[in-house]
Design a protein around this motif. Structure first.
Motif, PDB file in Angstrom:
ATOM      1  N   SER A   1      -9.859  13.765   1.033  1.00 54.86           N
ATOM      2  CA  SER A   1      -9.678  12.338   1.338  1.00 54.86           C
ATOM      3  C   SER A   1      -8.233  11.936   1.122  1.00 54.86           C
ATOM      4  CB  SER A   1     -10.594  11.517   0.423  1.00 54.86           C
ATOM      5  OG  SER A   1     -10.263  10.166   0.467  1.00 54.86           O
ATOM      6  N   THR A   2      -7.683  11.161   2.074  1.00 53.39           N
ATOM      7  CA  THR A   2      -6.298  10.699   1.912  1.00 53.39           C
ATOM      8  C   THR A   2      -6.164   9.726   0.749  1.00 53.39           C
ATOM      9  OG1 THR A   2      -6.684   8.931   3.518  1.00 53.39           O
ATOM     10  CG2 THR A   2      -5.722  10.987   4.355  1.00 53.39           C
ATOM     11  N   LYS A   3      -7.238   9.002   0.440  1.00 50.94           N
ATOM     12  CA  LYS A   3      -7.210   8.080  -0.699  1.00 50.94           C
ATOM     13  C   LYS A   3      -7.772   8.716  -1.953  1.00 50.94           C
ATOM     14  CE  LYS A   3      -7.235   3.728   1.792  1.00 50.94           C
ATOM     15  NZ  LYS A   3      -7.862   2.411   1.898  1.00 50.94           N
ATOM     16  N   LYS A   4      -7.981  10.038  -1.907  1.00 52.51           N
ATOM     17  CA  LYS A   4      -8.466  10.808  -3.078  1.00 52.51           C
ATOM     18  C   LYS A   4      -9.774  10.253  -3.620  1.00 52.51           C
ATOM     19  CE  LYS A   4      -4.403  12.973  -3.351  1.00 52.51           C
ATOM     20  NZ  LYS A   4      -4.173  14.140  -2.621  1.00 52.51           N
ATOM     21  N   GLN A   5     -10.708   9.944  -2.729  1.00 56.20           N
ATOM     22  CA  GLN A   5     -11.986   9.381  -3.137  1.00 56.20           C
ATOM     23  C   GLN A   5     -13.061  10.457  -3.190  1.00 56.20           C
ATOM     24  OE1 GLN A   5     -12.002   6.495   0.054  1.00 56.20           O
ATOM     25  NE2 GLN A   5     -11.938   4.830  -1.443  1.00 56.20           N
TER      26      GLN A   5
ATOM     27  N   TYR B   1     -12.164  -1.714  -2.377  1.00 60.60           N
ATOM     28  CA  TYR B   1     -11.365  -1.535  -1.153  1.00 60.60           C
ATOM     29  C   TYR B   1     -10.270  -2.586  -0.990  1.00 60.60           C
ATOM     30  CZ  TYR B   1     -14.607   2.041   0.399  1.00 60.60           C
ATOM     31  OH  TYR B   1     -15.344   3.188   0.497  1.00 60.60           O
TER      32      TYR B   1
ATOM     33  N   GLN C   1       0.805  -1.216   0.000  1.00 56.44           N
ATOM     34  CA  GLN C   1       0.000   0.000   0.000  1.00 56.44           C
ATOM     35  C   GLN C   1       0.840   1.268   0.000  1.00 56.44           C
ATOM     36  OE1 GLN C   1      -3.197   0.028   2.802  1.00 56.44           O
ATOM     37  NE2 GLN C   1      -3.860  -2.013   2.263  1.00 56.44           N
ATOM     38  N   GLN C   2       2.092   1.185   0.394  1.00 51.30           N
ATOM     39  CA  GLN C   2       2.949   2.367   0.378  1.00 51.30           C
ATOM     40  C   GLN C   2       3.356   2.749  -1.046  1.00 51.30           C
ATOM     41  OE1 GLN C   2       6.157   1.660   3.100  1.00 51.30           O
ATOM     42  NE2 GLN C   2       4.868   1.968   4.895  1.00 51.30           N
TER      43      GLN C   2
ATOM     44  N   TYR D   1      -8.524  -3.589  -3.523  1.00 45.60           N
ATOM     45  CA  TYR D   1      -7.668  -3.344  -4.689  1.00 45.60           C
ATOM     46  C   TYR D   1      -7.897  -4.367  -5.801  1.00 45.60           C
ATOM     47  CZ  TYR D   1      -5.567  -0.211  -1.352  1.00 45.60           C
ATOM     48  OH  TYR D   1      -5.390   0.783  -0.416  1.00 45.60           O
TER      49      TYR D   1
ATOM     50  N   ILE E   1       1.271   2.552  -3.602  1.00 45.88           N
ATOM     51  CA  ILE E   1       0.073   2.985  -4.317  1.00 45.88           C
ATOM     52  C   ILE E   1       0.017   4.507  -4.312  1.00 45.88           C
ATOM     53  CG2 ILE E   1      -2.443   3.021  -4.289  1.00 45.88           C
ATOM     54  CD1 ILE E   1      -2.341   0.212  -3.118  1.00 45.88           C
ATOM     55  N   ARG E   2      -0.204   5.065  -5.499  1.00 48.86           N
ATOM     56  CA  ARG E   2      -0.400   6.507  -5.632  1.00 48.86           C
ATOM     57  C   ARG E   2      -1.854   6.724  -6.052  1.00 48.86           C
ATOM     58  NH1 ARG E   2       3.870   8.084  -9.917  1.00 48.86           N
ATOM     59  NH2 ARG E   2       2.269   6.883 -10.904  1.00 48.86           N
ATOM     60  N   TYR E   3      -2.562   7.463  -5.258  1.00 46.46           N
ATOM     61  CA  TYR E   3      -3.966   7.730  -5.560  1.00 46.46           C
ATOM     62  C   TYR E   3      -4.057   8.920  -6.507  1.00 46.46           C
ATOM     63  CZ  TYR E   3      -4.769   4.571  -1.697  1.00 46.46           C
ATOM     64  OH  TYR E   3      -4.778   3.469  -0.881  1.00 46.46           O
TER      65      TYR E   3
END
Length: 162
Positions: A156-160, A80, A4-5, A82, A7-9
């Motif tokens: 959102s931290t996950k850019k959602q 969620y 997960q580190q 992935y 992953i770039r959203y």
């Protein structure tokens, strides 16, 4: 196993770029739509064009994991875990746009039932005719839905988005 580190959203501007590419991918459909509105004035053709354009995003995201614009910018739509999204998830993600598009359908049906519409032959006249059939708050609802759906993306931290 996904790190997960790594992953770039995709943020707001990358998504704008993807939307821009999608616009060009849909340009032939958009051109056909304006040709129909200005020349053919065929409601059946209009409904088919609207359905195809409305189904583009959920179909592409379910079947391919991205629209053409997202593919071009290396954005993948996942759940969620992935993994590839389901049909239900693709449609649920599209709910804000379904609301906006419902107003487009209402405007289009109203437009086709307006006697003046059948006299329209130029782009600017078409704009005026569409403005006449969609006045007031009704005209602003698609914009409000878009803003409400996008605001969470900015925080959102996950850019959602919504």
């Amino acid at each position: 196993i996904i790190d997960q580190q790594k992953i770039r959203y995709a943020g707001f501007w990358v998504r704008v770029g993807a939307s821009f590419v999608d616009f060009f991918a849909l340009a032939p459909l958009i051109a056909l739509n304006y040709y129909n509105l200005l020349s053919l004035k065929n409601l059946v053709v209009e409904v088919i064009i609207l359905l195809l354009s409305f189904l583009y995003k959920p179909f592409m995201e379910y079947y391919y994991g991205a629209t053409l614009g997202k593919m071009a910018l290396n954005i993948k739509v996942v759940n969620y875990d992935y993994e590839k999204i389901s049909v239900e998830q693709a449609l649920a993600r599209y709910i804000p746009w379904i609301i906006s598009n419902a107003f487009s359908i209402i405007t289009t049906l109203t437009l086709f039932n307006t006697p003046e519409f059948h006299e329209v032959r130029e782009f600017m006249e078409l704009g005026y005719a569409m403005n006449e059939v969609s006045r007031g708050i009704y005209n602003q609802i698609p914009t409000m839905v878009f803003i409400i759906a996008v605001i969470p993306l900015l925080f959102s931290t996950k850019k959602q988005a919504l």
